[in-house]
Design a protein around this motif. Structure first.
Motif, PDB file in Angstrom:
ATOM      1  N   LYS A 273       5.745  -1.192  -3.585  1.00 15.65           N
ATOM      2  CA  LYS A 273       4.398  -0.917  -2.751  1.00 15.65           C
ATOM      3  C   LYS A 273       4.365  -1.847  -1.739  1.00 15.65           C
ATOM      4  CE  LYS A 273       1.006   1.870  -1.436  1.00 15.65           C
ATOM      5  NZ  LYS A 273       1.140   2.901  -0.823  1.00 15.65           N
ATOM      6  N   ILE A 274       4.326  -1.400  -0.316  1.00 14.06           N
ATOM      7  CA  ILE A 274       3.770  -2.296   0.568  1.00 14.06           C
ATOM      8  C   ILE A 274       2.694  -1.692   1.407  1.00 14.06           C
ATOM      9  CG2 ILE A 274       4.574  -3.395   2.932  1.00 14.06           C
ATOM     10  CD1 ILE A 274       7.349  -3.217   2.304  1.00 14.06           C
ATOM     11  N   THR A 275       1.683  -2.630   1.484  1.00 16.78           N
ATOM     12  CA  THR A 275       0.365  -2.107   1.852  1.00 16.78           C
ATOM     13  C   THR A 275      -0.459  -3.267   2.806  1.00 16.78           C
ATOM     14  OG1 THR A 275      -1.689  -1.258   1.290  1.00 16.78           O
ATOM     15  CG2 THR A 275      -1.345  -3.156   0.095  1.00 16.78           C
ATOM     16  N   GLU A 276      -1.339  -2.883   3.624  1.00 15.49           N
ATOM     17  CA  GLU A 276      -2.060  -3.901   4.450  1.00 15.49           C
ATOM     18  C   GLU A 276      -3.137  -4.434   3.809  1.00 15.49           C
ATOM     19  OE1 GLU A 276      -0.325  -1.998   8.448  1.00 15.49           O
ATOM     20  OE2 GLU A 276      -2.480  -1.601   7.927  1.00 15.49           O
ATOM     21  N   THR A 277      -3.677  -5.612   4.241  1.00 21.01           N
ATOM     22  CA  THR A 277      -5.029  -6.236   3.860  1.00 21.01           C
ATOM     23  C   THR A 277      -6.155  -5.290   3.947  1.00 21.01           C
ATOM     24  OG1 THR A 277      -4.039  -8.364   4.437  1.00 21.01           O
ATOM     25  CG2 THR A 277      -6.425  -8.480   4.066  1.00 21.01           C
ATOM     26  N   GLY A 278      -6.788  -5.252   3.043  1.00 28.97           N
ATOM     27  CA  GLY A 278      -7.968  -4.373   3.082  1.00 28.97           C
ATOM     28  C   GLY A 278      -8.033  -3.009   2.491  1.00 28.97           C
ATOM     29  N   ARG A 279      -6.728  -2.344   2.292  1.00 26.92           N
ATOM     30  CA  ARG A 279      -6.265  -1.117   1.792  1.00 26.92           C
ATOM     31  C   ARG A 279      -6.573  -1.107   0.264  1.00 26.92           C
ATOM     32  NH1 ARG A 279      -3.850   2.897   5.315  1.00 26.92           N
ATOM     33  NH2 ARG A 279      -3.416   1.971   7.453  1.00 26.92           N
TER      34      ARG A 279
ATOM     35  N   THR B 229      -0.229 -10.101  -3.793  1.00 26.37           N
ATOM     36  CA  THR B 229       1.178  -9.860  -3.462  1.00 26.37           C
ATOM     37  C   THR B 229       1.843 -10.587  -4.807  1.00 26.37           C
ATOM     38  OG1 THR B 229       1.380  -9.887  -1.360  1.00 26.37           O
ATOM     39  CG2 THR B 229       3.322 -10.444  -2.123  1.00 26.37           C
ATOM     40  N   SER B 230       2.476  -9.732  -5.469  1.00 26.19           N
ATOM     41  CA  SER B 230       2.816 -10.062  -7.007  1.00 26.19           C
ATOM     42  C   SER B 230       3.709  -8.864  -7.501  1.00 26.19           C
ATOM     43  CB  SER B 230       1.842 -10.303  -7.915  1.00 26.19           C
ATOM     44  OG  SER B 230       2.142 -11.043  -8.935  1.00 26.19           O
ATOM     45  N   VAL B 231       4.333  -9.231  -8.650  1.00 22.62           N
ATOM     46  CA  VAL B 231       4.886  -8.110  -9.295  1.00 22.62           C
ATOM     47  C   VAL B 231       4.049  -7.778 -10.615  1.00 22.62           C
ATOM     48  CG1 VAL B 231       6.813  -7.491 -10.895  1.00 22.62           C
ATOM     49  CG2 VAL B 231       7.134  -8.855  -8.979  1.00 22.62           C
TER      50      VAL B 231
ATOM     51  N   ARG C 157       6.459  -4.035  -7.710  1.00 27.04           N
ATOM     52  CA  ARG C 157       6.645  -5.192  -6.711  1.00 27.04           C
ATOM     53  C   ARG C 157       5.574  -4.792  -5.687  1.00 27.04           C
ATOM     54  NH1 ARG C 157       9.249  -9.769  -5.925  1.00 27.04           N
ATOM     55  NH2 ARG C 157      10.878  -9.256  -7.503  1.00 27.04           N
ATOM     56  N   LEU C 158       4.541  -5.481  -5.560  1.00 26.37           N
ATOM     57  CA  LEU C 158       3.396  -4.883  -4.422  1.00 26.37           C
ATOM     58  C   LEU C 158       3.439  -6.272  -3.555  1.00 26.37           C
ATOM     59  CD1 LEU C 158       0.925  -3.470  -3.522  1.00 26.37           C
ATOM     60  CD2 LEU C 158      -0.538  -5.003  -4.787  1.00 26.37           C
ATOM     61  N   THR C 159       3.755  -5.813  -2.258  1.00 32.39           N
ATOM     62  CA  THR C 159       3.417  -6.646  -1.195  1.00 32.39           C
ATOM     63  C   THR C 159       2.189  -6.340  -0.296  1.00 32.39           C
ATOM     64  OG1 THR C 159       5.807  -6.866  -0.776  1.00 32.39           O
ATOM     65  CG2 THR C 159       4.800  -7.677   0.921  1.00 32.39           C
TER      66      THR C 159
END
Lengths: 110, 115
Positions: free
Chosen positions: A11-17, A86-88, A106-108
């Motif tokens: 998963k890739i997301t943006e700050t604040g989501r 950001t981590s696993v 895996r989250l970024t």
């Protein structure tokens, strides 16, 4: 499928989501856990649950929320994602001493 | 405060060698000491575990040695193979006395076995 599954795997997301990571186990284990794994820090416990509707904080709970309305599911929510999250992420379940781990997410956070 | 200290952080051995990973704990109430193995991209999986009423436990090529008085335990891998290359975690818990099944983890050892 039998066992413990996590979704999404990446998963890739943006700050604040807001982001929710899902965990599902088919063994009806009483205990479930959420960990994050970062280089140099090993496995750090975020939250754990002893049964449905019973949850408790682990070592690093800030910024995370969990719920457990059903024995088999233990979702982890990042209410407002930050780059430091950001981590696993690993979910695990157990009935006795052995913990069984899922494959990880895996989250970024950008 | 880390309650389980693991060393070394990384280890490189040749095929056939005997890597040894050590862990030390502080809480004498711990009574369950597992080792987990983690391959890249996978979750950790239980490898072998010991309780403090025995000093050694063997499962195949993997052996746990336990020293209750020193509050230390170690993992030995006999005749190591390249397929043993992984990260190894020790842990401890108050298995029979605790009611939360929490494990206290070491920080892990990255093992590389060269062919």
């Amino acid at each position: 499928d039998a066992g413990i599954t996590q979704s999404p795997r990446y998963k890739i997301t943006e700050t604040g989501r807001q982001v929710t990571l899902m965990c599902h186990q088919t063994w009806s284990h009483s205990y479930m856990f959420w960990y994050r794994q970062d280089l140099g820090h090993g496995l750090r416990l975020i939250y754990y649950s002893a049964a449905a509707d019973i949850t408790d904080k682990g070592e690093v709970p800030d910024g995370y929320v969990v719920s457990r309305s059903k024995t088999e599911n233990f979702p982890l929510t990042l209410e407002s994602a930050t780059r430091s999250q950001t981590s696993v992420y690993f979910c695990a379940s157990s009935e006795y001493n052995e913990q069984f781990f899922g494959p990880g997410t895996r989250l970024t956070v950008l | 405060q880390q309650q389980v200290k693991q060393s070394p952080q990384s280890l490189i051995v040749q095929k056939g060698g005997i890597p040894i990973i050590n862990c030390a704990y502080e809480n004498t109430a711990f009574d369950y000491f597992p080792w987990y193995q983690q391959f890249p991209g996978k979750g950790p999986a239980l490898l072998i575990a010991i309780r403090p009423d025995v000093s050694e436990k063997k499962e195949g090529r993997f052996t746990i040695s336990f020293n209750k008085s020193a509050k230390q335990f170690s993992l030995h891998i006999m005749d190591s193979q390249p397929g043993d290359s992984a990260t190894y975690f020790c842990a401890a818990s108050m298995g029979s006395a605790g009611n939360n099944r929490k494990l206290i983890w070491g920080l892990g050892t990255s093992l590389a076995v060269n062919p």
